[in-house]
Design an enzyme around this catalytic site. Structure first.
Site, short mmCIF file in Angstrom:
data_model
loop_
_atom_site.label_atom_id
_atom_site.label_comp_id
_atom_site.label_asym_id
_atom_site.label_seq_id
_atom_site.Cartn_x
_atom_site.Cartn_y
_atom_site.Cartn_z
N HIS A 65 0.83 -1.19 0.00
CA HIS A 65 0.00 0.00 0.00
C HIS A 65 0.87 1.24 0.00
CE1 HIS A 65 0.91 -0.89 4.22
NE2 HIS A 65 0.81 0.41 4.44
N CYS A 207 2.19 3.81 11.66
CA CYS A 207 3.10 3.26 10.66
C CYS A 207 3.41 4.36 9.64
CB CYS A 207 2.51 2.03 9.98
SG CYS A 207 1.08 2.37 8.92
#
Length: 696
Positions: A65, A207
């Site tokens: 992603h 993240c």
């Protein structure tokens, strides 16, 4: 979610055998649906995210992603692999692959929906349904949360939170995922509830992209908390923003878990508590262990110090770094914030010269004289705007060095010290010293124990006041004048460089520019060059240094592009595609365009690039090429002195580097069992080869 995934974005027979090939296959579906505008640019962004941390998860899941400027709208593509694809998960290859694409400026509602999918992936019922679905349309419907292909049996429940679309339908969807994750995870009822209050934990997950791992770690920790009978509340610091945990909740907590791969924002809120600090994947893969660990610390009375809050350059697990590593990070923090001012200001000044001539620096202020129809007035306007931007260089450098050391309290004394450096003519060196002093002073103040009643005014009044006074005193009275003398000495030395000395300096700067391709050494050389032209009337020697630095920085990506063109069979298909993009990146003076090649084969690419960069830097200095703009690549050739010889210098370095790479790659031993170069399986062979030491 209804438009984020369709049947055309589903491949239930994904045949790719590497993660790169899987991402490309799914991304091609996005391109076909108009969701991605530039396939190679998007894949480069996916690869950059993958390089930060593998996206494979336990349970056979891969979630490549990224956020990318090449994505038109938030999109999901799903692939199911029968053979499995290695995404770096500890338990083996992944058979369920989700490619998540978010636009660079995606709104919070869309990002919330994507985060809901990330949470779903922790649900075994949901993943089992995806493994058994037979039709692409049914798979897309299942992911969208529409009517499942097969109704659940009586007494069973549908996969928990399967309807991701409910996040979009709910008026409170965005708030639900950007806020701390709702109510604490309730303890599992026992046969006889204990009289003692349950153990309370607060957690923070984050993240680099803030789309998937952040929310998966939160879901995993919450589930483990329920199973362990503890109250656990998570603050997700994701791309959709975040809402700070209630201070009362933090105060009542018995322990803290940080599962993060980027700095925890406002980390000092959790000081004084038993703390477990790990990477975000640990929060996904072993949440029960983390809960046990923090409970053990609480029983032993182990708490974190409240005197050293986290700073913007911290990363999980870096507490044992040496002072040299921390110093490098602090300096790079300042340089990274300074570079945009250098680029904007320098290009504006260069455009001013191009439009108004080299005498434009003597033009009166445009506030007093500006004629709309005169080119000279426009040239003067651009020049003076650029000069104002350049005036921020040293304060920004100093301010953000201090910010990297001490977070926001370091900004005020850092900027003040940087401004004083300009006042006393200490320049770039003074800015470095001021930033380090400001950060050190603030860190020292933060170590002083303060009564609780005064803590509220410390970051707003006390720290800025005391630190600015100390830094100002030191810069004005103690070290400002000696640094100014050192700055003048360096400038005089630079202006006196001629002949062999200038050529050697060009070669050295070329080596530095190509050593780590945008890393700390590269930035030191670039900062040295830009410091020389960060004045209204830079010297001829300073402009020669700037020209040599930019020329050398263009060599690695251009050389890799040339090498993939003339000897494509030595490179994988992915590398050949990257080579096409490297033409543009190199021509634009973006050294990072060579990073994919250096990462795959560092022992051949980096030395070859350094040789070519040194040759280009030396030739540029020997030819006397000058440059007033700090950036722009071939697009500022009209502003270069001796442009033809300058291009010759670049071409020489590019040809040398490309030739060395081709020769060295031609001499290497093929990986055992790999397919011939240039075949469809070349990428897989290369991936396998990267796991072994690179052949000498």
């Amino acid at each position: 979610m209804s438009e984020m995934i369709t049947a055309e974005l589903v491949d239930l027979d994904l045949s790719a055998d590497t993660k790169e090939a899987a991402a490309r296959s799914l991304a091609e579906r996005m391109v076909a649906q108009g969701r991605v505008t530039d396939l190679e640019g998007f894949l480069a962004d996916v690869a950059a995210r993958e390089a930060q941390m593998p996206t494979g998860l336990d349970g056979g899941i891969g979630i490549p992603h990224c956020r990318s400027a090449h994505v038109t709208e938030p999109t999901l593509a799903f692939g199911r692999s029968a053979a499995g694809i290695d995404f770096g998960a500890p338990d083996g290859p992944a058979d369920l692959i989700f490619l998540i694409a978010a636009p660079a400026g995606a709104d919070d509602a869309h990002l919330t929906i994507l985060s809901s999918l990330a949470r779903q992936l922790m649900n075994a019922d949901f993943t089992s349904a995806l493994r058994s679905v037979r039709d692409a349309a049914d798979a897309a419907a299942l992911i969208r949360g529409e009517e499942p292909a097969q109704a659940p049996t009586e007494g069973a429940s549908a996969p928990e939170d399967t309807a991701v679309a409910s996040a979009a339908a709910s008026a409170d969807a965005t708030a639900a995922d950007t806020a701390p994750t709702g109510t604490p995870s309730a303890p599992v009822p026992a046969a006889s509830a204990p009289d003692a209050a349950p153990f309370r934990i607060v957690a923070v997950t984050s993240c680099p992209t803030g789309i998937a791992h952040t929310y998966m770690a939160a879901e995993s920790l919450e589930n483990a908390g329920r199973a362990a009978g503890v109250e656990l509340v998570v603050e997700t610091q994701g791309s959709a923003g975040f809402t700070r945990l209630d201070p009362a909740v933090i105060a009542a907590a018995d322990g803290v878990i940080f599962a993060h791969d980027v700095p925890v924002r406002d980390k000092d809120r959790f000081a004084g508590k038993p703390t477990v600090d790990v990477g975000v994947k640990a929060g996904i893969n072993r949440p029960a262990e983390l809960i046990t660990e923090v409970r053990g610390k609480a029983e032993r009375g182990e708490v974190t110090s409240g005197s050293a809050p986290g700073t913007p350059v911290e990363r999980a697990g870096d507490s044992t770094e040496g002072y040299g590593t921390k110093l490098r990070k602090w300096l790079m923090s300042g340089v990274s914030y300074m570079v945009p001012f250098v680029a904007a200001g320098g290009l504006l000044i260069a455009l001013g010269f191009a439009i108004g001539g080299y005498e434009i620096n003597k033009a009166p202020s445009v506030m007093d004289h500006f004629v709309w129809t005169q080119a000279d007035s426009w040239g003067a306007l651009l020049f003076q705007i650029g000069g104002v931007a350049f005036g921020f260089l040293v304060p920004v450098l100093a301010g953000y060095i201090a910010y990297g050391m001490a977070d926001r309290p370091g900004l005020v004394p850092g900027f003040v010290g940087g401004a004083i450096s300009l006042t006393v003519n200490a320049g770039f060196l003074g800015g470095l010293a001021a930033g380090l002093i400001a950060g050190g002073v603030v860190m020292a103040i933060q170590k002083v124990r303060i009564p609780a009643a005064l803590r509220g005014i410390m970051p707003v009044v006390v720290i800025p006041l005391i630190s600015s006074a100390v830094v100002g005193f030191l810069m004005f009275v103690v070290i400002g004048k000696p640094i100014a003398e050192a700055q003048k000495g360096m400038t005089d030395w630079l202006n006196g460089l001629t002949g062999t000395n200038a050529v050697l300096l060009g070669a050295l700067l070329g080596l530095m520019m190509c050593f780590d391709l945008g890393g700390p050494v590269n930035k030191v050389a670039y900062a040295f060059a830009t410091a020389g032209i960060a004045v209204a009337d830079p010297s001829d020697s300073a402009m020669k240094v700037m020209a040599a630095v930019m020329a050398a920085g263009m060599v690695p990506p251009l050389a890799m592009a040339l090498a993939t063109t003339v000897r494509g069979k030595l490179f994988t298909r992915t590398e050949r595609e990257n080579g096409k993009a490297a033409w543009v990146l190199g021509a634009s003076f973006i050294s990072e365009g060579a990073i994919p090649f250096a990462a795959a084969d560092p022992l051949r690419v980096i030395p070859s690039s350094m040789v070519g960069g040194a040759i280009t830097g030396a030739l540029s200095m020997a030819f006397g090429a000058t440059l007033r703009a700090p950036h722009g690549g071939i697009f500022v050739v009209p502003l270069i002195g001796n442009p033809f010889l300058y291009l010759v210098a670049i071409a020489a370095g590019v040809c040398v580097t490309a030739a060395l790479v081709v020769v060295l790659k031609g001499l290497r031993k093929p990986v055992t069992g790999a397919a011939a170069p240039g075949t469809e399986n070349a990428a897989a062979a290369t991936a396998a080869g990267r796991k072994q030491p690179v052949a000498a």
